[in-house]
Design a protein around this motif. Structure first.
Motif, short mmCIF file in Angstrom:
data_model
loop_
_atom_site.label_atom_id
_atom_site.label_comp_id
_atom_site.label_asym_id
_atom_site.label_seq_id
_atom_site.Cartn_x
_atom_site.Cartn_y
_atom_site.Cartn_z
N MET A 67 -7.44 4.03 2.02
CA MET A 67 -7.18 3.87 0.59
C MET A 67 -8.23 2.97 -0.07
O MET A 67 -8.52 3.12 -1.25
N MET A 68 -8.80 2.05 0.70
CA MET A 68 -9.84 1.19 0.15
C MET A 68 -11.10 1.98 -0.17
O MET A 68 -11.76 1.76 -1.19
N GLY A 110 0.82 -1.22 0.00
CA GLY A 110 0.00 0.00 0.00
C GLY A 110 0.84 1.26 0.00
O GLY A 110 0.51 2.24 -0.68
N ALA A 111 1.95 1.26 0.76
CA ALA A 111 2.85 2.42 0.75
C ALA A 111 3.48 2.62 -0.62
O ALA A 111 3.66 3.76 -1.08
N TRP A 112 3.83 1.52 -1.30
CA TRP A 112 4.38 1.62 -2.65
C TRP A 112 3.37 2.25 -3.61
O TRP A 112 3.71 3.15 -4.39
N LEU A 113 2.13 1.79 -3.57
CA LEU A 113 1.10 2.36 -4.44
C LEU A 113 0.82 3.81 -4.08
O LEU A 113 0.61 4.65 -4.97
N PHE A 114 0.80 4.12 -2.78
CA PHE A 114 0.56 5.50 -2.35
C PHE A 114 1.65 6.43 -2.85
O PHE A 114 1.37 7.53 -3.33
N LEU A 156 -15.22 7.42 -2.54
CA LEU A 156 -15.53 8.71 -1.93
C LEU A 156 -15.21 9.86 -2.89
O LEU A 156 -15.94 10.85 -2.95
N MET A 157 -14.11 9.75 -3.66
CA MET A 157 -13.76 10.79 -4.62
C MET A 157 -14.79 10.86 -5.75
O MET A 157 -15.18 11.95 -6.17
N ASP A 158 -15.24 9.72 -6.22
CA ASP A 158 -16.29 9.73 -7.26
C ASP A 158 -17.58 10.37 -6.74
O ASP A 158 -18.21 11.17 -7.44
N ALA A 159 -17.95 10.03 -5.52
CA ALA A 159 -19.16 10.62 -4.95
C ALA A 159 -18.98 12.11 -4.74
O ALA A 159 -19.92 12.90 -4.96
N PHE A 198 -15.12 2.51 10.56
CA PHE A 198 -14.76 1.47 9.60
C PHE A 198 -13.25 1.35 9.41
O PHE A 198 -12.79 0.33 8.91
N VAL A 199 -12.50 2.37 9.77
CA VAL A 199 -11.05 2.35 9.55
C VAL A 199 -10.29 2.02 10.82
O VAL A 199 -9.44 1.12 10.85
#
Length: 412
Positions: free
Chosen positions: A139-140, A66-70, A145-148, A312-313
Motif C-alpha cells: 500500500m505504501m 491499514g485494513a480500515w483504509l483498504f 506505481l499507479m501514477d507511473a 522491498f515488501v
C-alpha cells in the motif's frame, strides 16, 4: 491549631531507623527475587518484554489502520462489504499478539514437546504478521506505481498514434483525392449533358385543322419536343444532386486531413514521455530498481519493478515479524537449578570419603563451639543499634577523705 509550612516538613531529614528499615526491605526483596529465579531456573527481563509488546502493539495498530483504509477504498460504497473486509484483520491482530508469550514459553518451558509447539506457533504467527506488514508495504508503493502505470499507458498511446500518423495521412489524402476526382467527373458529365441539351433543336409548333364528332371544324396549335430533352434534363438534375453530396464529403475529408499533423503527434509523444519520467522520478521503487540494474529509471520494465517489490515488501515484513519475538526470546536468561545440578553425573571417589567426612566433622565442631553461650561481662556487652536504651548515668564519685590512712587502705 498551628499549621507548619510544608517546606519545614520536607526539609527535615528522615530518621536513620526509617532509612535502615527501607534498605533492609530492599535487600530482602532482592534476595527473595534472586532465590525465586534460582528455584525457577530462569529470569525474565521485563524491560525487554515491554519493548517487545510495544513493537507488537505498533504493528497491530498499523495493520488495523491499514485494513480500515483498504476497506474504505475498495468497498465500492457497500457498508456490509466494508465490515466484512475488517473481520480477517481483527483475527490476524489477535494471532500476532500471541508471538511474545510464545517466545517466552519457548525459553521457560522444560518440556521439549511444549517448546516445539511454541516454536511452531511463533512461525505461524510470524507468517500472519508477514502477510499484514507486506500488505502495508504494498500500500505504501501502490499510489506511485499507479501514477507511473497511467503515465506509461498514455505514453504508449501517444507513440502508437505517432506511428500510425503516416498511414492515416495517406488514407486521408487518398480519400480527398477520390472525392476530388468524383467531383470532377460529375462536373464534366453535367457540362456534357448541358451542351447536348443546348444542341437539341428547338420545339416545333404547327396548327392542326380537323372536324370533331359533332361535325364542327376545329383549329389547334400543336408543339412537338425532341424526345432526348427529358432524358438530358434528368441527367443534369441528377448530376447537380450528386455534386452537392460529393462537395459535402470532400469538405469533411479535408477537415480530417487538416487534423492529422505529424508535428502535433511528436509534441504529444514528448509531453507524455516527460509526464512518465516525472512519475518515475517520484517513485522510490523505480529509482532503486534502476540503481540495482544500472539502467535509466524510464527504461525499467514491469518485471524488474515487481521483482524488486518482492524484496522491498517481504524482507522487511519478515524482519518485523521476528524482531519482537527475538527480543522476547532474549529477555529470558536460563540457568541450571539445584534439580539440574543433581543430574550432572558427579561421583565421589571412595578413597576421598574419610577426608570429606573429616572436613564435615570439623565444620560441625566449629559451629557448635561458636554456638555455645559465653558469660556476659560489662565490658563485652553490646548494645544493639536497633534498640533504644535509657542513657547510662555514671556512679557518683566517692567522698573525699583527708586522712592518709584511709586513702592508703583504699589504695591497697
Amino acid at each position: 491549631m498551628k499549621f507548619w509550612p510544608m517546606k519545614f516538613l520536607s526539609d527535615t531529614p528522615p530518621s536513620r531507623d526509617v532509612q535502615r528499615e527501607r534498605r533492609e526491605w530492599m535487600l530482602d526483596q532482592q534476595r527473595w527475587k534472586h532465590q525465586r529465579d534460582i528455584e525457577r531456573g530462569y529470569r525474565i527481563k521485563w524491560g525487554y518484554v515491554a519493548i517487545a509488546y510495544l513493537v507488537e502493539f505498533m504493528v497491530i495498530g498499523a495493520s488495523l489502520w491499514g485494513a480500515w483504509l483498504f476497506a474504505g477504498t475498495y468497498n465500492d460504497g457497500d457498508d456490509r462489504a466494508f465490515y466484512f473486509m475488517l473481520l480477517a484483520p481483527l483475527v490476524y491482530a489477535a494471532v500476532e499478539l500471541c508471538r511474545v508469550p510464545l517466545g517466552i514459553l519457548a525459553r521457560t518451558q522444560r518440556s521439549w514437546f511444549v517448546k516445539a509447539l511454541a516454536i511452531v506457533g511463533i512461525i505461524f504467527a510470524a507468517g500472519v504478521t508477514t502477510k499484514s506488514v507486506s500488505q502495508l508495504g504494498e500500500m505504501m508503493f501502490h499510489p506511485r506505481l499507479m501514477d507511473a502505470a497511467k503515465a506509461k499507458t498514455a505514453l504508449k498511446d501517444a507513440q502508437a498514434d505517432r506511428n500510425s500518423i503516416d498511414t492515416r495521412i495517406a488514407a486521408a489524402n487518398a480519400r480527398v483525392e477520390q472525392y476530388t476526382n468524383e467531383l470532377e467527373q460529375i462536373e464534366r458529365r453535367s457540362a456534357e449533358n448541358a451542351s447536348q441539351l443546348a444542341g437539341l433543336p428547338a420545339q416545333r409548333c404547327e396548327r392542326v385543322y380537323g372536324t370533331n364528332s359533332r361535325g364542327m371544324r376545329y383549329s389547334n396549335l400543336k408543339c412537338v419536343t425532341d424526345p432526348r430533352t427529358a432524358t438530358l434534363n434528368a441527367a443534369v438534375a441528377k448530376a447537380g444532386s450528386d455534386r452537392g453530396a460529393i462537395v459535402k464529403e470532400l469538405e469533411e475529408a479535408r477537415k480530417a486531413r487538416a487534423a492529422l499533423d505529424r508535428g502535433a503527434a511528436d509534441r504529444k509523444v514528448a509531453d507524455a514521455e516527460q509526464a512518465y519520467r516525472n512519475s518515475v522520478n517520484r517513485s522510490q521503487l523505480h529509482s532503486f530498481t534502476a540503481m540495482v540494474y544500472g539502467v535509466d529509471p524510464i527504461d525499467v520494465n514491469d518485471a524488474q519493478v515487481h521483482a524488486f517489490l518482492r524484496i522491498f515488501v517481504f524482507v522487511p515484513a519478515l524482519c518485523a515479524a521476528f524482531a519482537s519475538t527475538i527480543l522476547a526470546l532474549s529477555a529470558v536468561s536460563v540457568r541450571k537449578t539445584f534439580m539440574d545440578e543433581d543430574d550432572l553425573g558427579a561421583a565421589v571417589n571412595p578413597e576421598a570419603t574419610p577426608y570429606l567426612l573429616a572436613s564435615i566433622a570439623e565444620g560441625v565442631r566449629q559451629e557448635m563451639a561458636l554456638a555455645q553461650p559465653r558469660p556476659m561481662t560489662r565490658e563485652a556487652s553490646v548494645i544493639p543499634l536497633e534498640r533504644r536504651t535509657a542513657p547510662v548515668v555514671p556512679p557518683p564519685p566517692p567522698p573525699a577523705n583527708t586522712s592518709g590512712n584511709a586513702t592508703t587502705g583504699a589504695t591497697a
